[in-house]
Design a protein around this motif. Structure first.
Motif, short mmCIF file in Angstrom:
data_model
loop_
_atom_site.label_atom_id
_atom_site.label_comp_id
_atom_site.label_asym_id
_atom_site.label_seq_id
_atom_site.Cartn_x
_atom_site.Cartn_y
_atom_site.Cartn_z
N ILE A 437 0.89 -1.02 -0.14
CA ILE A 437 -0.11 0.07 0.02
C ILE A 437 0.98 1.20 0.05
O ILE A 437 1.72 1.44 1.16
N PHE A 453 -10.49 1.94 11.01
CA PHE A 453 -11.17 0.74 10.24
C PHE A 453 -10.27 -0.43 9.73
O PHE A 453 -10.86 -1.19 8.85
N MET A 456 -7.27 -5.45 10.64
CA MET A 456 -6.18 -6.34 10.95
C MET A 456 -5.27 -5.62 12.09
O MET A 456 -4.23 -5.91 12.20
N VAL A 476 -4.51 -7.90 4.69
CA VAL A 476 -5.40 -8.65 3.64
C VAL A 476 -5.80 -8.08 2.55
O VAL A 476 -6.62 -8.36 1.63
N LEU A 492 -3.64 0.70 -3.19
CA LEU A 492 -3.30 -0.79 -3.12
C LEU A 492 -2.48 -0.75 -4.39
O LEU A 492 -3.25 -0.80 -5.33
#
Ligand code: SF4
Ligand code: SF4
Length: 512
Positions: A437, A453, A456, A476, A492
């Motif tokens: 990212i 938010f 993970m 993830v 991403l």
């Protein structure tokens, strides 16, 4: 709009109350015919029938007293054997679920179709009525997560704990005491007969509920993230893989008398893949069985590393996996509850890698027994290792804790702390992948939405503020951090490996 929401919620709650009451309704009567049809061993039947003599005459108003008396009759026979130390004669009853289910009479049995409609169809419509007005209430999709910490259900209030208690209880009963839920299973017999050609087991009900819940909660995702194509595609993908690959195809294979197989479930998440009974079943199905075995091994050795190299672990955890699918749909309202502390990160690494090691050791032990016929390895009973894993990890961690703790610890408790496949995917993602990212630190206003938010528990904001790439084994790739960022800081990307561990400089910035 509020009225529609309230009507929808009321409908859902009424249907849910009906569903919850079903295990306590109806009557139960065991006849000799039902007993002999479900308890196949004729020698043991002869021993048990005298003990069940009175039982055959009686009609019960609850499955609790029915199961209690049935077990008592069993114990009376077994006590004699145990007293005489005739352990080989002790009768183990694996039929109690089918006995109770087939002995059910009265209200539930006579109204299966209407109860199916109430419990599954009308309740889903109630849920949709509750969600759909959000399309019109909220002018901007995606990032309007206002008041999330002011509501008890999404911030560990009483309702959240009640919901957690329900989920944990459900898992305990479905794994350990399914006989008590047999009236629920009766409702899906028709569907099971159509798909598999046989009456439903508790696992068919579980698969059906899993798909239904994901389907309904996906609508919520479609509404919430309606302006974000990544989220829309990802939600569609997990839904497709759950319904087609995890539910429909394995059940149709069963109907065709072929081995039950979820083609996207990869060892060690599918921890029983190398168990003797599954290997034997595959081997007895000729070329197709060997192809299935080869497919499973191909995914472990080649599929996982190659796909993670190109796309990161998100290809599996956020686009394919059923556990991830449930976390991203049913679990989405709770994603903000994940612990972002360094301590949690430390425990996460220790626990998830320990489970991976445990899965490897257990599988080596199981294969050793399969190939040598010896049930002890280095003095340890391999069946005991297998049972410990099945109970501790397969049932307790993945099921009861993994899903039951959604309302308390966030949506990815299992994926983060327990999933051995996530650990394997994460190792590859951390050291050999093009995925990262990227963060455009200059634009970050430190609002913290991304960290809040991240399911993970990654403190995304800390990376963003430093303009660092996020290369975490646990990420993830759900993309929610990017979806909730008001400044477009996060992206991403699957770029070349070069410079992956450096702070990413955008091409437009390189000009300066
Ligand atoms: S860092 Fe972003 S993409 Fe990764 S798990 Fe967290 S929210 Fe999802
Ligand atoms: S990266 Fe975006 S969401 Fe995260 S703190 Fe910065 S501005 Fe907020």
């Amino acid at each position: 709009m509020k009225i529609i929401r309230n009507i929808g919620l009321t409908i859902f709650l009424i249907c849910f109350a009906v569903f919850l009451s079903l295990p306590f309704l109806g009557k139960y009567k065991l006849t000799e015919k039902i007993f002999t049809e479900n308890f196949k061993d004729t020698e043991q039947q002869k021993l048990l029938k005298p003990a069940l003599k009175d039982f055959f005459k009686k009609e019960y108003n609850s499955n609790i007293s029915f199961i209690k008396d049935y077990n008592k009759a069993f114990d009376s026979v077994n006590d004699e054997f145990k007293k005489n130390k005739e352990w080989d004669k002790v009768i183990y009853d694996n039929h109690v679920f089918s006995i109770v289910k087939n002995s059910s009479q009265g209200f539930v049995k006579d109204n299966v179709a209407i109860l199916f409609i109430i419990c599954f169809v009308i309740s889903s419509l109630g849920g949709l009525m509750y969600m759909i007005p959000a399309l019109f209430i909220k002018p901007i999709a995606g990032i309007k997560n206002d008041h999330i910490f002011q509501r008890g259900i999404t911030n560990r209030g009483i309702i959240a704990f009640l919901f957690a208690a329900f989920l944990i209880t459900f898992y305990i009963f479905i794994y350990q005491k399914p006989a008590y839920l047999s009236n629920w299973v009766l409702l899906v017999d028709g569907l099971s007969n159509t798909l598999t050609g046989t009456n439903a087991s508790q696992w068919f009900l579980y698969g059906f509920l899993y798909c239904l819940i994901m389907l309904v909660m996906s609508v919520r995702m479609y509404i919430k993230y309606r302006d974000n194509n990544y989220q829309l595609l990802r939600t569609t993908s997990v839904l497709f893989f759950q319904i087609a690959f995890a539910f429909m195809i394995p059940n149709i294979l069963t109907n065709l008398q072929l081995p039950y197989m979820d083609f996207k479930n990869i060892w060690p998440l599918d921890y029983s893949f190398f168990f003797d009974y599954r290997l034997t079943e595959l081997a007895s199905n000729g070329m197709l069985g060997y192809w299935m075995l080869g497919w499973g091994i191909f995914l472990i050795i080649i599929g996982v590393p190659v796909m993670v190299y190109f796309f990161g672990k998100r290809w599996y955890c956020s686009w394919v996996c059923g556990c991830g699918g449930l976390a991203e749909t049913l679990g989405d309202p709770f994603r903000q509850l994940s612990d972002k502390s360094l301590k949690a990160w430390k425990y996460e690494r220790i626990i998830v890698h320990s489970v991976l090691v445990f899965a490897v050791v257990m599988t080596i032990a199981v294969l050793y027994t399969f190939f040598t016929g010896s049930s002890t390895l280095l003095g340890v009973d391999t069946y005991a290792i297998r049972q410990t894993y099945s109970f501790g990890i397969g049932f307790m961690f993945a099921g009861a804790i993994g899903t039951g703790f959604y309302p308390v610890m966030g949506s990815r408790v299992w994926c983060r702390f327990g999933c051995p496949l996530a650990a394997y995917l994460g190792i590859v993602q951390r050291f050999k992948s093009r995925f990262r990212i990227t963060t455009n630190g200059g634009q970050c206003i430190s609002c913290g939405n991304c960290s809040t938010f991240c399911e993970m528990g990654i403190d995304v904001r800390a990376y963003a503020q430093n303009g660092e790439n996020i290369i975490r084994s646990s990420c993830v790739g759900c993309g929610i951090c990017a979806a909730v960022c008001p400044r477009g800081v996060l992206k991403l990307e699957n770029l070349s490996e070069e410079g992956r561990f450096d702070a990413y400089v955008r091409p437009e910035e390189k000009a300066f």
